[in-house]
Design an enzyme around this catalytic site. Structure first.
Site, PDB file in Angstrom:
ATOM      1  N   GLY A  16       0.823  -1.338   0.098  1.00 25.82           N
ATOM      2  CA  GLY A  16       0.025   0.143   0.023  1.00 25.82           C
ATOM      3  C   GLY A  16       0.807   1.221   0.082  1.00 25.82           C
ATOM      4  N   GLY A  18       1.367   3.177  -2.481  1.00 22.95           N
ATOM      5  CA  GLY A  18       0.585   4.059  -3.301  1.00 22.95           C
ATOM      6  C   GLY A  18      -0.373   5.199  -2.311  1.00 22.95           C
ATOM      7  CG  ASP A  84       0.331   3.144  -6.922  1.00 18.71           C
ATOM      8  OD1 ASP A  84      -0.366   2.608  -6.343  1.00 18.71           O
ATOM      9  OD2 ASP A  84       1.620   2.720  -6.847  1.00 18.71           O
ATOM     10  CD  GLU A 154       3.972   4.571  -4.761  1.00 19.94           C
ATOM     11  OE1 GLU A 154       2.958   5.296  -4.912  1.00 19.94           O
ATOM     12  OE2 GLU A 154       4.042   3.222  -4.883  1.00 19.94           O
ATOM     13  CB  THR A 202      11.394  -4.619  14.117  1.00 20.74           C
ATOM     14  OG1 THR A 202      12.473  -5.105  14.965  1.00 20.74           O
ATOM     15  CG2 THR A 202      10.452  -4.046  15.169  1.00 20.74           C
ATOM     16  CB  THR A 205      11.634  -3.043   9.421  1.00 23.49           C
ATOM     17  OG1 THR A 205      10.343  -3.298   8.979  1.00 23.49           O
ATOM     18  CG2 THR A 205      12.027  -1.545   9.485  1.00 23.49           C
ATOM     19  CD  GLN A 206      16.334  -4.931  13.597  1.00 28.61           C
ATOM     20  OE1 GLN A 206      17.474  -5.259  13.773  1.00 28.61           O
ATOM     21  NE2 GLN A 206      15.341  -5.257  14.570  1.00 28.61           N
ATOM     22  CB  CYS A 397     -14.561  -0.242 -21.863  1.00 29.01           C
ATOM     23  SG  CYS A 397     -13.323   0.082 -23.226  1.00 29.01           S
ATOM     24  CG  HIS A 522     -12.520   3.512 -18.898  1.00 28.38           C
ATOM     25  ND1 HIS A 522     -12.369   1.966 -18.444  1.00 28.38           N
ATOM     26  CD2 HIS A 522     -12.157   3.128 -20.252  1.00 28.38           C
ATOM     27  CE1 HIS A 522     -12.162   1.283 -19.379  1.00 28.38           C
ATOM     28  NE2 HIS A 522     -11.770   1.747 -20.716  1.00 28.38           N
ATOM     29  CD  GLU A 524     -14.067   2.771 -14.936  1.00 32.50           C
ATOM     30  OE1 GLU A 524     -15.140   3.319 -15.165  1.00 32.50           O
ATOM     31  OE2 GLU A 524     -13.353   2.309 -15.905  1.00 32.50           O
TER      32      GLU A 524
HETATM   33  N1  GLN Z   1     -10.984  -4.497 -26.044  1.00 37.86           N
HETATM   34  C1  GLN Z   1     -11.919  -3.550 -26.325  1.00 37.86           C
HETATM   35  C2  GLN Z   1     -11.305  -2.462 -27.162  1.00 37.86           C
HETATM   36  O1  GLN Z   1     -10.331  -2.516 -27.319  1.00 37.86           O
HETATM   37  C3  GLN Z   1     -12.299  -2.587 -24.972  1.00 37.86           C
HETATM   38  C4  GLN Z   1     -11.415  -2.065 -24.153  1.00 37.86           C
HETATM   39  C5  GLN Z   1     -11.547  -1.961 -22.920  1.00 37.86           C
HETATM   40  O2  GLN Z   1     -12.277  -2.348 -22.141  1.00 37.86           O
HETATM   41  N2  GLN Z   1     -10.858  -1.024 -22.170  1.00 37.86           N
HETATM   42  O3  GLN Z   1     -11.848  -1.890 -27.684  1.00 37.86           O
END
Ligand code: GLN
Length: 558
Positions: A16, A18, A84, A154, A202, A205-206, A397, A522, A524
């Site tokens: 962890g 990141g 990350d 990082e 520890t 880590t040392q 996607c 995407h 997200e």
């Molecule tokens: N494989 C698909 C494409 O290239 C979808 C890609 C993805 O899901 N990022 O269009």
């Protein structure tokens, strides 16, 4: 003058680092400083775009594309970066730039091309000073781009790895060249708790600190990752053996939500210590801290739970979909709801179609992104099952493309409909290469990448989510829904809800009489804990409202 916080890892990868890097950035934001983050990946790939998610986790996509041009006339598009960066964006709410992800592939590519173009004429090109100089140049260039108050850097991998050495040497040189209060070195290490003896250990880590010291690097701060908080005597021991003051040994225990980590660090005085070491004013902006506290409480004090089936082909490691996992949690947090993620390998359905009925036991399905052939039939079968049973589904996607294939098989009678990515000679290629992709040969950095303007049609679920006819989201794909088949599908209850403002390609589809939505982009990547992605929010809102309606109906049925 940009101040640098270098972060190295000890003992194990995957502890962890990141989240620690992002949390340290947050501590500076709590004090009103501007922060940027950088990640060094010591592998030889130029970017992670060609890596399998099972091997490396998610590939994050930046808003912008960076034209990496090591020598005149040789340019490479880079927008795909380490996962990350998603953590940095979610914690810091800053768009990360692809230039901030250094890989050894980029470093060596630059040097070899420069050598061919005569830049080192007459000289032997060597790791020291040429590779280390190139690394230092990249770090300094990144700090000049935005000129933040603090640049958190990082270093991927673990101290002691052969491939990490040039980076540690570059950091040693930078620390020597800069004034003492311009850099800080934080070492993040594992301090395992041994249940059988009831003690934190520890020794690893040392050892890892000794390796750092042998390279001329003395950490200023040690962050001990452990499932339980570190007791005082363990902090004392680390302090004594690793040559850092006791208040610079910081505990990083398992937490209910990762967003709590900046607050856990703050409580231990890490923010103050960092400011002290960097000669910075330690004035906390309480409104920023309080806002973050309220947010964390939202994730901790949930009233409701919903279960999402995450159907995909990279479920062996959940990091493959980390931005999606987080976006679902952000949307859940908005409604004080815990979103439980249930990962299902789609291949399982291919040999055992009877197992598909398990999908009915979840509140919704998230059909995940992906590439290639393995597991794809199982994903299409899941989408067909959702269509037949009207289970709320969000396809991302590849997930959107496979939802479309499922629709054409189910409602247009095109049994052999497919994507040419999966079956190049499909009788009904309902998903095919984007026009711009047809001439592309090289695979690295050549997909449709980065953010694009999208036109949203009114009276659609997508419009309801975004409340706007124009949105900007990020893309990473080569294939797309074929418009000719989409218009036939529109006669059978499918709606094309948005398209790309530039190339006109279809950006999303939805089903008229069920909450089933597929987006080619995407969303997200732009979701934040305090600003959930609109379409994820709408997905969760629909599930919760539907549940309420069903509960009311049940009462009347009694
Ligand atoms: N494989 C698909 C494409 O290239 C979808 C890609 C993805 O899901 N990022 O269009």
């Amino acid at each position: 003058m940009v101040k640098y916080v270098f972060i190295t890892g000890g003992v194990l990868s995957g502890i962890g680092k990141g989240v620690v890097t992002a949390s340290i950035g947050k501590l500076f934001q709590f004090r009103g400083y501007s922060v940027d983050a950088m990640k060094i990946d010591p592998y030889l790939n130029v970017d992670p775009g060609t890596l399998n998610p099972i091997e490396h986790g998610e590939v994050f996509v930046c808003e912008e594309i960076w034209k990496f041009q090591p020598v005149p006339g040789q340019a490479f598009n880079i927008a795909e970066v380490d996962q990350d960066f998603g953590t940095y964006e979610r914690f810091l709410d800053v768009y990360m730039h692809p230039q901030n992800n250094i890989t050894s592939g980029q470093i060596y590519l630059s040097i070899v091309l420069k050598e061919r173009f005569g830049e080192y004429l007459g000289k032997t090109v060597q790791v020291i000073p040429h590779v280390t100089n190139e690394i230092k140049k990249r770090i300094i260039d990144a700090s000049r781009r935005r000129n933040p108050d603090i640049l958190v850097v990082e270093v991927g991998g673990t101290v002691g790895d052969i491939e990490t050495m040039p980076y540690l040497e570059a950091i040693r040189q930078l620390r020597l060249e800069y004034p003492r209060d311009q850099t800080v070195l934080v070492h993040v290490t594992l301090i395992p708790y041994l249940g059988t003896v009831g003690q934190h250990k520890t020794k690893p880590t040392q050892h890892s600190v000794k390796v750092l010291q042998s390279m001329g690097l003395q950490p200023d701060i040690i962050i001990g990752r452990s499932d339980k908080p570190l007791p005082e005597d363990v902090k004392e021991k680390v302090s004594l053996f690793c040559n850092v003051p006791k208040n610079a040994v910081i505990s990083d225990p398992d937490l209910e939500t990762i967003y709590d980590l900046p607050l856990i660090f703050e409580e231990q005085g890490l923010g103050e210590l960092l400011c002290q070491l960097l000669g910075l004013n330690n004035l906390i902006k309480h409104d920023i801290v309080n806002e973050w506290k309220i947010l964390v409480e939202r994730f901790k004090n949930t009233r409701d739970v919903i279960d999402i089936a995450m159907v995909g082909k990279y479920c062996k490691i959940t990091d493959s979909y980390i931005s999606i996992n987080e976006a679902l949690k952000h949307a859940g947090g908005y409604f004080n709801t815990k979103v439980r993620l249930n990962f299902i390998e789609s291949e399982e359905f291919e040999n055992n179609p009877e197992k598909l009925s398990i999908l009915s036991s979840y509140d919704g399905i998230l059909l995940t992104p992906g590439f290639g052939v393995r597991g794809v039939e199982g994903m299409i079968m899941s989408a067909q099952y959702a269509l037949k049973n009207k289970i709320p589904l969000l396809g991302i996607c590849f997930g959107a493309q496979l939802l479309f294939i499922a629709f054409t098989r189910e409602f247009l009678g095109l049994r052999d409909a497919n994507s040419t990515e999966v079956k190049p000679d499909a009788a009904h290629p309902v998903v095919d290469l984007l026009e711009e992709q047809k001439k592309t040969q090289a695979l690295g950095g050549t997909m449709k990448l980065g953010s694009r303007r999208i036109i949203v049609k009114k009276d659609t679920k997508l419009y309801k989510a975004y409340n706007s006819t124009e949105i900007i989201e990020r893309f990473r794909h080569r294939y797309n829904i074929v418009p000719h088949y989409a218009s036939i599908a529109e006669e059978k209850g499918l709606v094309v809800s948005s398209y790309d403002a530039e190339d006109n390609s279809i950006c999303s589809i939805e089903i008229r009489d069920a909450w089933i939505v597929g987006v080619q982009f995407h969303p997200e990547f732009k979701s934040r804990p305090n600003k959930p992605s609109p379409i994820y929010l709408e997905f969760i809102r629909h599930i919760l409202e539907d549940r309420k309606k069903k509960q009311i109906k049940n009462i009347y049925d009694l």
